[in-house]
Design an enzyme around this catalytic site. Structure first.
Site, PDB file in Angstrom:
ATOM      1  N   ARG A 106     -28.931   2.938  50.969  1.00 38.53           N
ATOM      2  CA  ARG A 106     -27.726   3.048  51.798  1.00 38.53           C
ATOM      3  C   ARG A 106     -26.494   2.595  51.030  1.00 38.53           C
ATOM      4  O   ARG A 106     -26.550   1.629  50.265  1.00 38.53           O
ATOM      5  CB  ARG A 106     -27.866   2.169  53.041  1.00 38.53           C
ATOM      6  CG  ARG A 106     -28.737   2.769  54.124  1.00 38.53           C
ATOM      7  CD  ARG A 106     -28.834   1.813  55.294  1.00 38.53           C
ATOM      8  NE  ARG A 106     -27.540   1.512  55.900  1.00 38.53           N
ATOM      9  CZ  ARG A 106     -26.939   2.279  56.814  1.00 38.53           C
ATOM     10  NH1 ARG A 106     -27.505   3.380  57.228  1.00 38.53           N
ATOM     11  NH2 ARG A 106     -25.761   1.936  57.306  1.00 38.53           N
ATOM     12  N   ASN A 122     -27.915  -3.810  41.175  1.00 39.11           N
ATOM     13  CA  ASN A 122     -28.599  -2.587  41.624  1.00 39.11           C
ATOM     14  C   ASN A 122     -29.276  -1.928  40.428  1.00 39.11           C
ATOM     15  O   ASN A 122     -28.748  -1.964  39.316  1.00 39.11           O
ATOM     16  CB  ASN A 122     -27.567  -1.616  42.213  1.00 39.11           C
ATOM     17  CG  ASN A 122     -28.182  -0.308  42.667  1.00 39.11           C
ATOM     18  OD1 ASN A 122     -29.232  -0.288  43.320  1.00 39.11           O
ATOM     19  ND2 ASN A 122     -27.547   0.813  42.329  1.00 39.11           N
ATOM     20  N   HIS A 124     -30.374   1.777  39.128  1.00 40.01           N
ATOM     21  CA  HIS A 124     -30.028   3.177  39.431  1.00 40.01           C
ATOM     22  C   HIS A 124     -30.682   4.080  38.390  1.00 40.01           C
ATOM     23  O   HIS A 124     -30.596   3.811  37.189  1.00 40.01           O
ATOM     24  CB  HIS A 124     -28.513   3.351  39.411  1.00 40.01           C
ATOM     25  CG  HIS A 124     -28.084   4.747  39.744  1.00 40.01           C
ATOM     26  ND1 HIS A 124     -28.092   5.232  41.041  1.00 40.01           N
ATOM     27  CD2 HIS A 124     -27.677   5.768  38.969  1.00 40.01           C
ATOM     28  CE1 HIS A 124     -27.703   6.500  41.034  1.00 40.01           C
ATOM     29  NE2 HIS A 124     -27.443   6.848  39.787  1.00 40.01           N
ATOM     30  N   SER A 151     -30.114   2.418  34.797  1.00 34.06           N
ATOM     31  CA  SER A 151     -29.071   1.420  34.554  1.00 34.06           C
ATOM     32  C   SER A 151     -29.199   0.281  35.555  1.00 34.06           C
ATOM     33  O   SER A 151     -29.492   0.507  36.729  1.00 34.06           O
ATOM     34  CB  SER A 151     -27.676   2.038  34.735  1.00 34.06           C
ATOM     35  OG  SER A 151     -27.504   3.176  33.921  1.00 34.06           O
ATOM     36  N   LEU A 159     -19.349   3.187  44.578  1.00 33.88           N
ATOM     37  CA  LEU A 159     -20.767   3.551  44.552  1.00 33.88           C
ATOM     38  C   LEU A 159     -21.265   3.753  43.111  1.00 33.88           C
ATOM     39  O   LEU A 159     -20.730   4.610  42.387  1.00 33.88           O
ATOM     40  CB  LEU A 159     -20.989   4.833  45.363  1.00 33.88           C
ATOM     41  CG  LEU A 159     -22.439   5.337  45.397  1.00 33.88           C
ATOM     42  CD1 LEU A 159     -23.338   4.386  46.166  1.00 33.88           C
ATOM     43  CD2 LEU A 159     -22.505   6.748  45.976  1.00 33.88           C
ATOM     44  N   ASP A 160     -22.266   2.971  42.717  1.00 32.49           N
ATOM     45  CA  ASP A 160     -22.869   3.053  41.383  1.00 32.49           C
ATOM     46  C   ASP A 160     -21.823   2.921  40.271  1.00 32.49           C
ATOM     47  O   ASP A 160     -22.006   3.447  39.166  1.00 32.49           O
ATOM     48  CB  ASP A 160     -23.667   4.363  41.215  1.00 32.49           C
ATOM     49  CG  ASP A 160     -24.808   4.461  42.223  1.00 32.49           C
ATOM     50  OD1 ASP A 160     -25.406   3.421  42.549  1.00 32.49           O
ATOM     51  OD2 ASP A 160     -25.093   5.580  42.692  1.00 32.49           O
ATOM     52  N   GLU A 189     -37.939   1.415  34.356  1.00 35.48           N
ATOM     53  CA  GLU A 189     -37.132   0.709  35.366  1.00 35.48           C
ATOM     54  C   GLU A 189     -37.725  -0.662  35.664  1.00 35.48           C
ATOM     55  O   GLU A 189     -37.008  -1.653  35.777  1.00 35.48           O
ATOM     56  CB  GLU A 189     -37.081   1.500  36.676  1.00 35.48           C
ATOM     57  CG  GLU A 189     -36.222   2.725  36.644  1.00 35.48           C
ATOM     58  CD  GLU A 189     -36.067   3.324  38.043  1.00 35.48           C
ATOM     59  OE1 GLU A 189     -35.999   2.574  39.031  1.00 35.48           O
ATOM     60  OE2 GLU A 189     -36.032   4.554  38.140  1.00 35.48           O
TER      61      GLU A 189
HETATM   62  C1  GAR Z   1     -36.086   3.875  41.872  1.00 32.44           C
HETATM   63  O1  GAR Z   1     -36.215   4.940  40.998  1.00 32.44           O
HETATM   64  C2  GAR Z   1     -34.647   3.390  41.891  1.00 32.44           C
HETATM   65  O2  GAR Z   1     -34.018   3.475  40.628  1.00 32.44           O
HETATM   66  C3  GAR Z   1     -34.028   4.361  42.853  1.00 32.44           C
HETATM   67  O3  GAR Z   1     -34.967   4.524  43.870  1.00 32.44           O
HETATM   68  C4  GAR Z   1     -36.279   4.333  43.316  1.00 32.44           C
HETATM   69  C5  GAR Z   1     -36.986   3.284  44.150  1.00 32.44           C
HETATM   70  O4  GAR Z   1     -38.318   3.170  43.772  1.00 32.44           O
HETATM   71  N1  GAR Z   1     -32.783   3.870  43.358  1.00 32.44           N
HETATM   72  C6  GAR Z   1     -31.773   4.667  43.690  1.00 32.44           C
HETATM   73  O5  GAR Z   1     -31.811   5.871  43.594  1.00 32.44           O
HETATM   74  C7  GAR Z   1     -30.560   3.943  44.204  1.00 32.44           C
HETATM   75  N2  GAR Z   1     -29.416   4.791  44.160  1.00 32.44           N
HETATM   76  P1  GAR Z   1     -39.186   1.960  44.317  1.00 32.44           P
HETATM   77  O6  GAR Z   1     -38.984   1.909  45.837  1.00 32.44           O
HETATM   78  O7  GAR Z   1     -40.589   2.324  43.965  1.00 32.44           O
HETATM   79  O8  GAR Z   1     -38.712   0.708  43.651  1.00 32.44           O
END
Ligand code: GAR
Length: 236
Positions: A106, A122, A124, A151, A159-160, A189
């Site tokens: 969100r 965060n 991303h 990142s 945002l981001d 990540e």
């Molecule tokens: C991850 O890839 C994270 O980078 C992305 O959602 C995924 C969550 O995976 N986040 C975004 O896109 C935020 N804008 P997870 O629930 O397995 O950690």
């Protein structure tokens, strides 16, 4: 001769960083933090895992690890501002030093973020400033990128768009799909997130007036994840 103040064995250890995690879904990044903590690789105390989705697997992972959880439904609030005001006041009640957005999907109201400047990060799935927002893997493939990545950044109202801490790169392979890219990046990540939280927990990395500082020195560029370690200007 070292004085007691210089002797690392005698200097007081900082108390473990108190961390709250916000997650909307699967929670594999949260799991990376839980695993690192359980294995003694990360000195943090997880004080809360909160979600905007009551059925988020992230909440189940937290429960299994004995971490307090909170689920709040945005639909129960008249608008974004009132939802975020409630969410962040409930998070604040757990007194975290740091809030980690780990797959929190969100947009957050600017007013709710004000009190957390420099204390909310965060992860991303793109090499920011490329591909803010959604569908980052699809957009990287459509652009014909040969490098993709993730990142970590401090969160601001843009945002981001907040100050970058570190990035992890992966190569795009011929035949890659959105799913294959997402899957390969996810492993990086996890390492990126844990390594960044580790630096913050060690009180080595913070957001200051001069930008993101490591060991008191502003970073000229985001740190990079190489293998298992972050490297950069002064990340020894
Ligand atoms: C991850 O890839 C994270 O980078 C992305 O959602 C995924 C969550 O995976 N986040 C975004 O896109 C935020 N804008 P997870 O629930 O397995 O950690």
């Amino acid at each position: 001769m070292t004085t007691p103040a210089e002797d690392p064995a005698l200097s007081p250890q900082p108390s473990p960083l108190k961390v709250a995690v916000l997650a909307s879904g699967r929670g594999s990044n949260l799991q990376a933090l839980l695993d690192a903590r359980r294995e003694g690789r990360l000195a943090i105390e997880l004080v809360l895992v909160a979600s905007d989705k009551a059925d988020a697997p992230a909440l189940r992972r937290a429960e299994e690890a004995g971490i307090p959880t909170l689920a709040l439904a945005p639909k129960a609030y008249p608008d974004r501002a009132s939802f975020d005001a409630e969410l962040f006041s409930r998070v604040a009640a757990h007194a975290p030093d740091l809030i980690v957005l780990a797959g929190y999907m969100r947009v957050i109201d600017a007013a709710a973020l004000e009190a957390w400047s420099g204390r909310i990060i965060n992860i991303h799935p793109s090499l920011l400033p490329k591909y803010r927002g959604l569908h980052t893997h699809r957009r990287a493939l459509a652009a014909g990128d040969t490098l993709h990545g993730a990142s970590m950044h401090f969160v601001t109202a843009e945002l981001d768009g907040g100050p970058l801490i570190a990035q992890a790169e992966i190569h795009v392979h011929p035949g890659d799909t959105e799913d294959s890219l997402a899957e390969r990046l996810l492993h990086r990540e996890h390492r990126l997130l844990v390594a960044c939280v580790e630096l913050i927990a060690a009180r080595r990395l913070l957001l200051g007036a001069a930008g993101v500082c490591l060991d008191g020195v502003p970073l000229p560029a985001p740190l990079r994840l190489e293998g298992e370690r972050l490297v950069g200007a002064s990340a020894g």
